[in-house]
Design a protein around this motif. Structure first.
Motif, short mmCIF file in Angstrom:
data_model
loop_
_atom_site.label_atom_id
_atom_site.label_comp_id
_atom_site.label_asym_id
_atom_site.label_seq_id
_atom_site.Cartn_x
_atom_site.Cartn_y
_atom_site.Cartn_z
N MET A 25 14.86 -15.91 -46.03
CA MET A 25 15.44 -14.87 -45.17
C MET A 25 15.19 -15.24 -43.72
O MET A 25 14.05 -15.46 -43.31
CB MET A 25 14.80 -13.52 -45.50
N ALA A 26 16.24 -15.33 -42.94
CA ALA A 26 16.10 -15.77 -41.56
C ALA A 26 15.51 -14.70 -40.65
O ALA A 26 14.92 -15.01 -39.62
CB ALA A 26 17.46 -16.21 -41.03
N GLY A 27 15.63 -13.43 -41.00
CA GLY A 27 15.12 -12.39 -40.12
C GLY A 27 16.12 -12.06 -39.03
O GLY A 27 17.31 -12.32 -39.14
N GLY A 28 15.61 -11.47 -37.95
CA GLY A 28 16.48 -11.06 -36.86
C GLY A 28 16.92 -12.21 -35.99
O GLY A 28 16.55 -13.36 -36.21
N PRO A 29 17.73 -11.90 -34.96
CA PRO A 29 18.19 -12.95 -34.04
C PRO A 29 17.05 -13.54 -33.24
O PRO A 29 16.01 -12.90 -33.05
CB PRO A 29 19.19 -12.21 -33.14
N VAL A 30 17.23 -14.76 -32.78
CA VAL A 30 16.22 -15.39 -31.94
C VAL A 30 16.53 -15.09 -30.48
O VAL A 30 17.68 -14.85 -30.11
CB VAL A 30 16.16 -16.91 -32.16
N LYS A 31 15.49 -15.09 -29.66
CA LYS A 31 15.65 -14.99 -28.22
C LYS A 31 15.15 -16.29 -27.63
O LYS A 31 14.05 -16.75 -27.96
CB LYS A 31 14.86 -13.81 -27.65
N VAL A 32 15.95 -16.90 -26.77
CA VAL A 32 15.55 -18.17 -26.16
C VAL A 32 15.54 -18.04 -24.64
O VAL A 32 16.37 -17.35 -24.05
CB VAL A 32 16.47 -19.33 -26.60
N TYR A 33 14.60 -18.70 -24.05
CA TYR A 33 14.43 -18.74 -22.59
C TYR A 33 14.84 -20.12 -22.12
O TYR A 33 14.23 -21.13 -22.53
CB TYR A 33 12.97 -18.44 -22.23
N LEU A 34 15.89 -20.17 -21.28
CA LEU A 34 16.53 -21.45 -20.95
C LEU A 34 16.85 -21.57 -19.47
O LEU A 34 17.05 -20.59 -18.78
CB LEU A 34 17.85 -21.60 -21.72
N ASP A 35 16.92 -22.83 -19.03
CA ASP A 35 17.53 -23.20 -17.76
C ASP A 35 18.49 -24.34 -18.08
O ASP A 35 18.07 -25.37 -18.63
CB ASP A 35 16.47 -23.65 -16.74
N LEU A 47 19.06 -27.10 -27.26
CA LEU A 47 18.80 -25.90 -28.05
C LEU A 47 19.99 -24.95 -28.04
O LEU A 47 20.40 -24.42 -29.09
CB LEU A 47 17.54 -25.20 -27.53
N TYR A 48 20.57 -24.73 -26.87
CA TYR A 48 21.71 -23.83 -26.75
C TYR A 48 22.90 -24.34 -27.58
O TYR A 48 23.54 -23.56 -28.29
CB TYR A 48 22.12 -23.70 -25.29
N ILE A 49 23.16 -25.63 -27.50
CA ILE A 49 24.27 -26.21 -28.26
C ILE A 49 24.04 -26.01 -29.76
O ILE A 49 24.96 -25.66 -30.50
CB ILE A 49 24.42 -27.72 -27.93
N PHE A 50 22.81 -26.24 -30.21
CA PHE A 50 22.50 -26.08 -31.63
C PHE A 50 22.74 -24.64 -32.09
O PHE A 50 23.34 -24.40 -33.15
CB PHE A 50 21.06 -26.49 -31.90
N LEU A 51 22.30 -23.69 -31.29
CA LEU A 51 22.49 -22.28 -31.62
C LEU A 51 23.96 -21.91 -31.68
O LEU A 51 24.42 -21.25 -32.63
CB LEU A 51 21.77 -21.40 -30.59
N PHE A 66 7.34 -14.23 -33.44
CA PHE A 66 6.82 -15.60 -33.51
C PHE A 66 7.32 -16.35 -32.28
O PHE A 66 8.52 -16.45 -32.05
CB PHE A 66 7.32 -16.27 -34.79
N VAL A 67 6.40 -16.88 -31.47
CA VAL A 67 6.75 -17.59 -30.25
C VAL A 67 6.52 -19.08 -30.46
O VAL A 67 5.47 -19.49 -30.97
CB VAL A 67 5.90 -17.10 -29.05
N LEU A 68 7.51 -19.87 -30.08
CA LEU A 68 7.42 -21.32 -30.28
C LEU A 68 7.90 -22.03 -29.02
O LEU A 68 8.91 -21.64 -28.43
CB LEU A 68 8.27 -21.73 -31.48
N LEU A 108 13.96 -26.77 -32.65
CA LEU A 108 15.16 -27.20 -33.38
C LEU A 108 14.87 -27.38 -34.86
O LEU A 108 15.66 -26.98 -35.72
CB LEU A 108 15.70 -28.50 -32.77
N LYS A 109 13.74 -27.96 -35.17
CA LYS A 109 13.39 -28.18 -36.58
C LYS A 109 13.10 -26.85 -37.28
O LYS A 109 13.46 -26.66 -38.45
CB LYS A 109 12.21 -29.15 -36.68
N TYR A 110 12.46 -25.94 -36.57
CA TYR A 110 12.21 -24.61 -37.12
C TYR A 110 13.53 -23.91 -37.45
O TYR A 110 13.69 -23.33 -38.53
CB TYR A 110 11.40 -23.78 -36.13
N LEU A 111 14.47 -23.96 -36.52
CA LEU A 111 15.77 -23.31 -36.74
C LEU A 111 16.52 -23.95 -37.90
O LEU A 111 17.14 -23.26 -38.71
CB LEU A 111 16.61 -23.38 -35.46
N ALA A 112 16.47 -25.28 -37.98
CA ALA A 112 17.15 -25.98 -39.07
C ALA A 112 16.56 -25.60 -40.42
O ALA A 112 17.27 -25.52 -41.43
CB ALA A 112 17.06 -27.48 -38.86
#
Length: 226
Positions: free
Chosen positions: A1-11, A20-24, A65-67, A74-78
């Motif tokens: 079960m993937a759970g809720g949406p992820v939040k990412v902090y990006l520039d 990361l953004y492209i993968f999402l 969970f903060v990573l 990327l590996k966690y998301l995959a």
């Protein structure tokens, strides 16, 4: 079960953030984006420092969970979401090939691209002084040697860095080699094999690739092609 949406902090000026953004986007993973402007020092704010004491992007939050570190994220998301198996193969030998490149990537592709971009773009922006040509030439030579190794060690005669399908390795690598375009410099112009690889990667990623690089394209358009 993937759970809720992820939040990412990006520039989006950060290569790993773009990857990361492209993968999402490409894999339609539910997410929200919080922009962190490095040039404005927002990564040094108390709130962000509590999130990541290293004061670096990208950062991911998923169900409390903060990573940190793009490779790990990327590996966690995959592993967590239902994405195509080719991104991070389950077969131990194929997965090891991806791990082999990503381990090599940080001290080679990424390190040498950063040297070029820092010398040619960031330091002149910060100091108001032109790039030091001797340091720039050295950085470009070191990057060129790394690009040759990418061709000889990883790309060889296969379509992508780790085999016949695109993986996380290609995504991290392509976002790095795109970075010097922010100074109008195409570092692949003397590497036909890598040029063809980049075209295959860009085609496989589609619109998310262009979207993530739009600011960099605009920045590069203002510079003469080098």
């Amino acid at each position: 079960m993937a759970g809720g949406p992820v939040k990412v902090y990006l520039d989006f000026l950060s290569q790993p953030c773009r990857a990361l953004y492209i993968f999402l986007k490409h894999n339609k993973i539910p997410h929200t984006v919080q922009l962190v402007a490095l040039r404005k020092g927002e990564h040094k704010s108390p709130d962000f420092t509590r999130l990541n004491p290293m004061q670096r992007v990208p950062v991911m939050e998923h169900d409390k969970f903060v990573l940190t570190e793009s490779d790990a994220i990327l590996k966690y998301l995959a592993n967590t979401y239902d994405v195509a198996e080719h991104w991070y193969p389950r077969d131990p030998k194929r997965r090891a090939r991806v791990d082999e490149y990503t381990a090599w990537h940080h001290a080679n592709t990424r390190l040498n691209v950063v040297k070029v971009f820092m010398t040619e773009v960031l330091l002149p922006m910060m100091t108001g002084q032109p790039a030091e040509q001797k340091k720039l030439e050295q950085a470009l030579q070191e990057l060129d040697q790394t690009l040759k190794k990418m061709e000889e060690m990883f790309l060889k005669r296969q379509a992508f860095l780790c085999g016949d399908d695109i993986t996380i390795a290609d995504l991290l690598a392509v976002c790095e080699v795109m970075q010097p375009l922010g100074a109008g410099r195409d570092v692949l112009k003397n590497h036909e094999q890598l040029q063809n690889w980049k075209s295959r990667v860009q085609s496989a990623l589609g619109e998310p690739f262009n979207e993530a690089h739009s600011f960099l394209f605009k920045l590069g358009a203002k510079k003469p092609k080098l």
